[in-house]
Scaffold this active site. Structure first.
Site, PDB file in Angstrom:
ATOM      1  N   ASN A  61       2.236  -7.303   6.187  1.00 29.09           N
ATOM      2  CA  ASN A  61       1.767  -7.277   7.357  1.00 29.09           C
ATOM      3  C   ASN A  61       0.723  -8.441   8.030  1.00 29.09           C
ATOM      4  OD1 ASN A  61       0.888  -6.594  10.199  1.00 29.09           O
ATOM      5  ND2 ASN A  61       0.013  -4.749   9.575  1.00 29.09           N
ATOM      6  N   LYS A  64      -0.384  -9.325  10.743  1.00 30.82           N
ATOM      7  CA  LYS A  64      -1.096  -8.978  11.755  1.00 30.82           C
ATOM      8  C   LYS A  64      -1.348 -10.280  12.920  1.00 30.82           C
ATOM      9  CE  LYS A  64      -3.579  -5.733   9.071  1.00 30.82           C
ATOM     10  NZ  LYS A  64      -4.643  -4.775   8.703  1.00 30.82           N
ATOM     11  N   HIS A  74       1.757   1.663  13.470  1.00 29.82           N
ATOM     12  CA  HIS A  74       0.493   1.170  12.651  1.00 29.82           C
ATOM     13  C   HIS A  74      -0.828   1.705  13.166  1.00 29.82           C
ATOM     14  CE1 HIS A  74      -2.465  -1.153  10.567  1.00 29.82           C
ATOM     15  NE2 HIS A  74      -1.414  -1.614   9.550  1.00 29.82           N
ATOM     16  N   GLU A  92      -3.389   0.556  13.727  1.00 30.52           N
ATOM     17  CA  GLU A  92      -4.376  -0.220  14.631  1.00 30.52           C
ATOM     18  C   GLU A  92      -3.733  -0.008  15.897  1.00 30.52           C
ATOM     19  OE1 GLU A  92      -4.064  -3.822  12.323  1.00 30.52           O
ATOM     20  OE2 GLU A  92      -5.475  -3.017  10.881  1.00 30.52           O
ATOM     21  N   GLU A 122      -0.378   5.533   5.233  1.00 27.67           N
ATOM     22  CA  GLU A 122      -1.449   4.308   4.993  1.00 27.67           C
ATOM     23  C   GLU A 122      -2.663   5.378   5.556  1.00 27.67           C
ATOM     24  OE1 GLU A 122      -0.939   0.612   5.978  1.00 27.67           O
ATOM     25  OE2 GLU A 122       1.109   0.805   6.937  1.00 27.67           O
ATOM     26  N   GLY A 148      -7.837  -1.993   4.939  1.00 26.40           N
ATOM     27  CA  GLY A 148      -8.712  -3.290   5.230  1.00 26.40           C
ATOM     28  C   GLY A 148     -10.107  -2.989   4.558  1.00 26.40           C
ATOM     29  N   SER A 204      -5.508  -1.516   1.295  1.00 22.38           N
ATOM     30  CA  SER A 204      -6.115  -2.104   0.362  1.00 22.38           C
ATOM     31  C   SER A 204      -5.463  -2.306  -1.083  1.00 22.38           C
ATOM     32  CB  SER A 204      -7.672  -1.628   0.140  1.00 22.38           C
ATOM     33  OG  SER A 204      -8.287  -1.564   1.299  1.00 22.38           O
ATOM     34  N   GLY A 207      -1.438  -5.803   3.944  1.00 19.75           N
ATOM     35  CA  GLY A 207      -2.098  -6.372   4.895  1.00 19.75           C
ATOM     36  C   GLY A 207      -2.847  -7.673   4.610  1.00 19.75           C
ATOM     37  N   GLY A 208      -4.091  -7.649   4.282  1.00 18.71           N
ATOM     38  CA  GLY A 208      -5.162  -8.777   4.006  1.00 18.71           C
ATOM     39  C   GLY A 208      -4.686  -9.308   2.702  1.00 18.71           C
TER      40      GLY A 208
HETATM   41  C1  PEP Z   1      -2.093  -2.556   6.858  1.00 23.90           C
HETATM   42  O1  PEP Z   1      -2.592  -3.213   7.835  1.00 23.90           O
HETATM   43  O2  PEP Z   1      -1.326  -1.740   7.068  1.00 23.90           O
HETATM   44  C2  PEP Z   1      -2.650  -2.580   5.661  1.00 23.90           C
HETATM   45  C3  PEP Z   1      -2.399  -1.876   4.704  1.00 23.90           C
HETATM   46  O3  PEP Z   1      -3.839  -3.468   5.599  1.00 23.90           O
HETATM   47  P1  PEP Z   1      -4.693  -3.861   3.996  1.00 23.90           P
HETATM   48  O4  PEP Z   1      -3.642  -4.260   3.015  1.00 23.90           O
HETATM   49  O5  PEP Z   1      -5.484  -5.160   4.350  1.00 23.90           O
HETATM   50  O6  PEP Z   1      -5.401  -2.662   3.738  1.00 23.90           O
END
Ligand code: PEP
Length: 248
Positions: free
Chosen positions: A7, A9, A93, A95, A165, A171, A211, A232-233
């Protein structure tokens, strides 16, 4: 086969996506038994379609409108995503749920529109820290899944992936433990069993997101009932990300 979803983002201009994709394509090892989908920003979808063609890496998007078409300024429809070459779209998601106040009813409509337009769906579900601390994880997951999948036929679940999640893990650098992940994933499969069938519960693809990094990815993707990860990150660092995938 493990499924990995990146992702991106609201990061990357189309030129940055081009450089990212060229790097990813050159490093991605197709033989690794990993199905990789890169969920790019809308404005990078055309470069994604061009570069990912024939690479084995799938093109994904991060959201879609719950409406088919019409006077919805600024929205992107399922049909538009399909025509842009998108294979799969993230829906629900946290967010979007938290920052854009998306509710389960809208998420249900989005899933139906996505499926109707031939897109696969990654449905994100997960509890907040307050819900975790008050032992409401199971209740939250049940409500989110039941309302999101309301009215779907069992055979449509073939195109639905559920990503567990926990909001507190996204994050934050604080991933859920394997035990917590297995607990959440088991609960997700139980809801599918109760609402659809045991067969559907066994077959549905369930991921974990929150994470994920190079230290925890192997244990997480090999936890009981887990078919892969949504990242994500860590997906933003192209070199680091391909290394991460090789650890699955
Ligand atoms: C996400 O945005 O769904 C996510 C899992 O982000 P991260 O890996 O940064 O925690």
């Amino acid at each position: 086969m493990k499924k990995i979803i990146a992702n991106i983002k609201m990061n990357q201009t189309p030129i940055q996506s081009r450089d990212y994709l060229i790097n990813m394509i050159s490093r991605f090892d197709n033989s690794k038994n990993v199905e990789l989908t890169l969920c790019l920003p809308y404005t990078s979808l055309s470069i994604g379609r061009l570069l990912l063609d024939d690479t084995g890496i799938k093109l994904g998007a991060q959201n879609l409108s719950e409406e088919e078409c019409g006077s919805y300024t600024g929205e992107i429809s399922g049909g538009m995503l399909k025509c842009a070459g998108v294979d799969t779209v993230i829906v629900g998601h946290s967010e979007r749920r938290v920052k854009f106040k998306e509710n389960n009813k809208q998420i249900n409509k989005k899933i139906k529109v996505a499926l109707k337009n031939g897109l696969g769906v990654i449905l994100c579900v997960g509890e907040s820290l307050a819900e975790k601390n008050t032992l409401k994880t199971l209740e939250t997951l049940k409500t989110q899944i039941e309302e999101a999948l309301k009215g779907l036929y069992e055979n449509e679940l073939e195109r639905v992936t559920i990503s567990y999640e926990p909001i507190w893990a996204i994050g934050s650098g604080k991933n859920a433990t394997v035990r917590e992940i297995e607990y959440g994933v088991k609960a997700i499969r139980k809801v599918i069993e109760d609402d659809f069938s045991l067969k559907a519960a066994k077959e549905i693809c369930v991921l974990y997101g929150g994470s994920v990094n190079n230290k925890n990815i192997h244990a997480i993707t090999h936890a009981k009932g887990v078919n892969g990860a949504l990242i994500g990150g860590a997906s933003l660092e192209e070199g680091g990300f391909s290394n991460l995938i090789s650890l699955v």
